[in-house]
Design a protein around this motif. Structure first.
Motif, short mmCIF file in Angstrom:
data_model
loop_
_atom_site.label_atom_id
_atom_site.label_comp_id
_atom_site.label_asym_id
_atom_site.label_seq_id
_atom_site.Cartn_x
_atom_site.Cartn_y
_atom_site.Cartn_z
N TYR A 15 0.82 -1.20 0.00
CA TYR A 15 0.00 0.00 0.00
C TYR A 15 0.86 1.26 0.00
O TYR A 15 2.03 1.25 0.38
CB TYR A 15 -0.94 0.01 1.21
N GLN A 59 -6.60 9.95 -4.87
CA GLN A 59 -7.48 9.59 -5.98
C GLN A 59 -6.72 9.60 -7.30
O GLN A 59 -6.90 8.71 -8.15
CB GLN A 59 -8.67 10.56 -6.04
N TYR A 114 -4.64 6.48 -7.53
CA TYR A 114 -5.49 5.32 -7.87
C TYR A 114 -5.82 5.32 -9.37
O TYR A 114 -5.75 4.29 -10.04
CB TYR A 114 -6.78 5.36 -7.05
N GLU A 123 -5.07 2.57 -12.32
CA GLU A 123 -6.13 2.02 -13.17
C GLU A 123 -5.81 2.21 -14.65
O GLU A 123 -6.08 1.33 -15.48
CB GLU A 123 -7.47 2.69 -12.85
N ILE A 179 -6.73 -3.78 -6.96
CA ILE A 179 -6.31 -2.50 -6.39
C ILE A 179 -7.52 -1.76 -5.83
O ILE A 179 -8.55 -1.65 -6.52
CB ILE A 179 -5.59 -1.63 -7.44
N GLN A 228 -9.73 1.46 -4.29
CA GLN A 228 -9.86 2.91 -4.34
C GLN A 228 -9.34 3.47 -3.01
O GLN A 228 -9.07 2.71 -2.07
CB GLN A 228 -11.32 3.29 -4.55
N VAL A 276 -4.12 3.56 -0.50
CA VAL A 276 -4.50 2.83 -1.71
C VAL A 276 -3.68 1.55 -1.66
O VAL A 276 -2.46 1.59 -1.48
CB VAL A 276 -4.18 3.62 -2.99
N GLN A 293 -2.99 -2.82 -2.80
CA GLN A 293 -3.11 -3.91 -3.76
C GLN A 293 -2.95 -5.23 -3.02
O GLN A 293 -2.10 -5.35 -2.12
CB GLN A 293 -2.05 -3.80 -4.85
#
Length: 603
Positions: A245, A371, A374, A378, A429, A431, A441, A443
Motif C-alpha cells: 500500500y 485519488q 489510484y 487504473e 487495487i 480505491q 490505496v 493492492q
C-alpha cells in the motif's frame, strides 16, 4: 416567558427532532434509492428480514453519537477503537429497533390517539425534561411544558414528539406482553439471599497433574501420528493474505499550523487585554481540562512533555507563558502557585491548548492526491503497483500475512481493508480508503491458501497435548484411588500423607467469590456448597486438576426479620428476572432473523 418560548421554538424543535430520530424505529426510507443486487452499490448498509438500512440513516446516527463522544471527551478526533465501538453500538440500536418494530407489526400491536395524548401530557421524555426551555432553576418545570404543549401556535413543533410516542408505545406494549406473566416466589428470594450470604470453609487435597512424574508418562510416535491423522482438520492454517500500500497521511501543512498560531496569538491578546484565562480556556481549549478552565492541578518534573515542563517551571507565579509548542499542539500556560513537597518543587498551572489541525482545503488536496494515484494505477494496469508508486515518488509498504477478520499489521483495526483484501483476487487495487488520520490505496500482493500443517511441524505440539492428557488421567486415577480408601475408613490426613500432598484450608468464601489459591473454579465451589459438615466430596474435576474436598464449617443465613428482608429483595429480583426473560426472548428473535451486515463495504 411565552416570548422566550416563541423565540426559541426552532431550537426546541431541533432538540425534539434529533432525539426523536435517534430513538425511534427508522420505519421510513428503508427502501433505498432503487434496486440492484449489491447493497453497497445502492447505499444499503444492512438488511434485516428484508428491510433495508440505508447508509444515510446509519451515518446520521453515527454523526450524533460521534458528536456526543467528542463533547464528552474533549477530543476533536476520536481514537479508532472508540469509533469502532460507536459504530457497533449504532448498528445494534438500529438492529434492535427494526426487529422490535417488525414484531409489533406482526402482532398488530397498535396505539390509540388517546394514549399518545396521555403520554405527551403526563410523561415527557428525558430529552424534553433536560431542555433548558422547560426548566426553572435547573429543574424541569411541568407548567412551562404544559403551557407550550397547549399553545396552538406550536402545533407543528410537537408533531415529532407525537410520532415518537406513536412508535414507542407499541414497543412498550410488546415488552409488557413478554414479561407480564413473570413472577417470583418467596422461596426463590430466600434461595437467592442464601446464595449471596452463606459462606463455607473447606480443606482439600489437590492432585496436581503437573506433579506427576515424567517416568509415568510415555507417548509413542505411533500415538502422535494416530492423533494427527484423526484430528488433521484442527491443524489447518486458514487462508492468509498480504497487501502492499501507499499511505497519504492527513497531517497539517505549514499554512494550517500558521492558522493555529494566529488563533493562539488572538487568545493571548484577549487575555492580556483583560479576558479571564479560565473563561477563555473553557471556550477555546481543545483538551479535557477545558471544562475546568484549563486547570492541571499541581505536578512535578517529569509529568509533562519537556517544552511544557520547562516553560511552566521557568515562569513566576501569576505569569502567563506562551505560545509553547509541543507534540500536542500550541499552549498558553498560566502558573497559579508553587509548593515544595518531599524536597520536590511542584507547580500548579492551567493551560489553553490549540491543536494543529488539518484544514478542509488540505484534507481535500491529500484526498485528491490519493485519488489521482489510484486513477494512475487504473490507467496503467499492465505496470507494477510499485513502479507507478516510485514514479510518483511514494514509498510502498507491505504487510506481513494476516487472517480474515484480524487486525491488519501496520494498519490496526482496518475492518474495511481486511474485508476487501479477502473479497477480491490477487493484484486487485482498492480505491482510496480512509483509516483514521491517513488514506491508503492498496493492492492484494500475495495469497497463501488454507493448508494443513505437516506432521513434523505439529509433532511436538501433539506430544505435549498427549502428555498433559496422560498426566490429567494419572491425577484422576490417584484421586479416585484415594476416594476409595476414604470409603473404606481412611481420613483426609492419611490420604495427604500417603500421597505426599499438602492439606490446605481455604477460609470462608461465598458462592460467587474467588477461592484463595483456587480462583473462580465453578466445579470446586459447587462441590463445596453441596457438602455437609465433615463430609468429603467425590473426586472433583477442577480447572487445574482433581480435588477431594472436606467441609469444615458452613455459615447458615438465618435473618431474624426474614419477611421484611424478603420483601425488600423481591422487587429487585423480579426486575432482574424480567430483564433476563426479555433478553432471552430478544436474543432468540435476533437468532431467527435473517440479518445481512454490509458495514465492511463502507468502513
Amino acid at each position: 416567558m411565552m416570548q422566550t418560548l416563541r423565540k426559541n421554538m426552532r431550537h426546541i424543535l431541533t432538540v425534539v427532532l434529533l432525539a426523536f430520530l435517534a430513538t425511534i424505529v427508522f420505519s421510513w426510507g428503508m427502501g433505498g434509492f432503487g434496486g440492484g443486487s449489491s447493497g453497497a452499490e445502492q447505499g444499503i448498509i444492512g438488511i434485516i428480514n428484508g428491510r433495508k438500512i440505508m447508509y444515510q440513516d446509519f451515518a446520521m446516527m453515527m454523526d450524533q453519537e460521534m458528536a456526543a463522544a467528542r463533547e464528552q471527551t474533549g477530543l476533536d478526533e476520536l481514537p479508532q477503537y472508540q469509533v469502532t465501538m460507536i459504530r457497533d453500538r449504532v448498528w445494534q440500536t438500529m438492529e434492535r429497533e427494526i426487529l422490535l418494530d417488525q414484531e409489533v407489526r406482526r402482532l398488530n400491536i397498535q396505539t390509540s390517539p388517546q394514549e399518545i395524548v396521555f403520554f405527551m401530557r403526563h410523561s415527557p421524555p428525558d430529552f424534553i425534561r433536560n431542555s433548558e426551555q422547560f426548566q426553572t432553576d435547573g429543574q424541569f418545570d411541568m407548567s412551562k411544558y404544559q403551557e407550550a404543549l397547549h399553545n396552538p401556535a406550536y402545533y407543528e413543533a410537537w408533531i415529532p414528539l407525537e410520532n415518537y410516542f406513536r412508535n414507542l408505545i407499541p414497543v412498550q406494549k410488546l415488552q409488557q406482553r413478554i414479561i407480564s406473566t413473570v413472577r417470583i416466589s418467596d422461596q426463590e428470594v430466600l434461595e437467592s439471599l442464601r446464595r449471596e450470604n452463606e459462606r463455607v470453609n473447606v480443606r482439600y487435597a489437590f492432585f496436581n497433574p503437573a506433579t506427576v512424574s515424567p517416568e509415568d508418562i510415555e507417548v509413542s510416535d505411533a500415538e502422535i501420528k494416530k492423533t494427527y491423522d484423526e484430528r488433521k482438520k484442527e491443524f489447518e492454517d486458514p487462508e492468509l493474505r498480504k497487501i502492499r500500500y501507499v499511505s497519504f497521511d492527513l497531517v497539517p501543512t505549514r499554512e494550517d499550523t500558521q492558522h493555529t498560531l494566529s488563533d493562539i496569538a488572538y487568545i493571548l491578546e484577549e487575555i492580556r487585554d483583560g479576558a479571564d484565562f479560565a473563561e477563555m480556556a473553557r471556550e477555546y481549549s481543545q483538551d479535557g481540562t477545558a471544562q475546568n478552565g484549563g486547570d492541571l492541578g499541581f505536578f512535578g518534573r517529569g509529568s509533562m512533555v519537556k517544552p511544557f515542563e520547562e516553560a511552566a517551571f521557568g515562569a513566576r507565579v501569576g505569569e502567563l507563558v506562551g505560545p509553547v509548542e509541543t507534540s500536542f499542539g500550541v499552549h498558553l500556560i498560566k502558573v497559579i502557585a508553587r509548593k515544595k513537597e518531599k524536597s520536590e518543587i511542584q507547580v500548579h498551572a492551567a493551560h489553553i491548548l490549540l491543536k494543529h489541525q488539518i484544514s478542509p482545503a488540505t484534507r481535500e488536496r491529500i484526498w485528491d492526491s490519493a485519488q489521482y494515484f489510484y486513477e494512475s494505477l487504473e490507467s496503467e494496469r499492465n505496470k507494477e503497483f510499485t513502479l507507478i508508486a516510485e514514479k510518483e515518488g511514494y514509498p510502498v509498504h507491505e504487510t506481513p500475512f494476516f487472517r480474515s477478520g484480524d487486525f491488519v499489521p501496520q494498519l490496526g483495526m482496518a475492518g474495511r481493508v481486511n474485508h476487501l483484501a479477502f473479497s477480491e483476487k490477487p493484484g486487485w487495487i482498492s480505491q482510496p480508503v480512509r483509516l483514521g488520520e491517513r488514506i491508503i490505496v492498496f493492492q492484494i500482493s500475495e495469497i497463501q491458501k488454507a493448508r494443513i500443517k505437516d506432521f513434523e511441524t505439529v509433532r511436538d505440539e501433539i506430544r505435549r497435548e498427549l502428555e498433559q492428557e496422560k498426566r490429567t488421567f494419572k491425577a484422576e486415577k490417584l484421586c479416585r484411588s484415594a476416594w476409595e480408601r476414604i470409603q473404606s475408613g481412611s481420613d483426609l490426613e492419611e490420604i495427604a500423607r500417603e500421597n505426599a500432598l499438602t492439606l490446605s484450608e481455604t477460609g470462608f468464601f461465598g458462592i460467587n467469590s474467588s477461592v484463595p489459591a483456587i480462583g473462580r473454579d465453578a466445579a470446586f465451589i459447587a462441590a463445596a456448597f453441596r457438602l455437609k459438615p465433615e463430609e468429603i466430596s467425590e473426586p472433583v474435576a477442577g480447572n487445574r486438576g482433581y480435588y477431594l474436598i472436606e467441609l469444615i464449617e458452613k455459615s447458615v443465613y438465618q435473618p431474624s426479620n426474614i419477611e421484611s428482608v424478603i420483601a425488600e429483595k423481591k422487587e429487585k429480583l423480579l426486575e432482574e428476572k424480567k430483564n433476563s426473560i426479555y433478553m432471552a426472548w430478544y436474543n432468540n428473535l435476533k437468532q431467527e432473523a435473517k440479518i445481512k451486515d454490509f458495514r465492511n463495504n463502507f468502513f
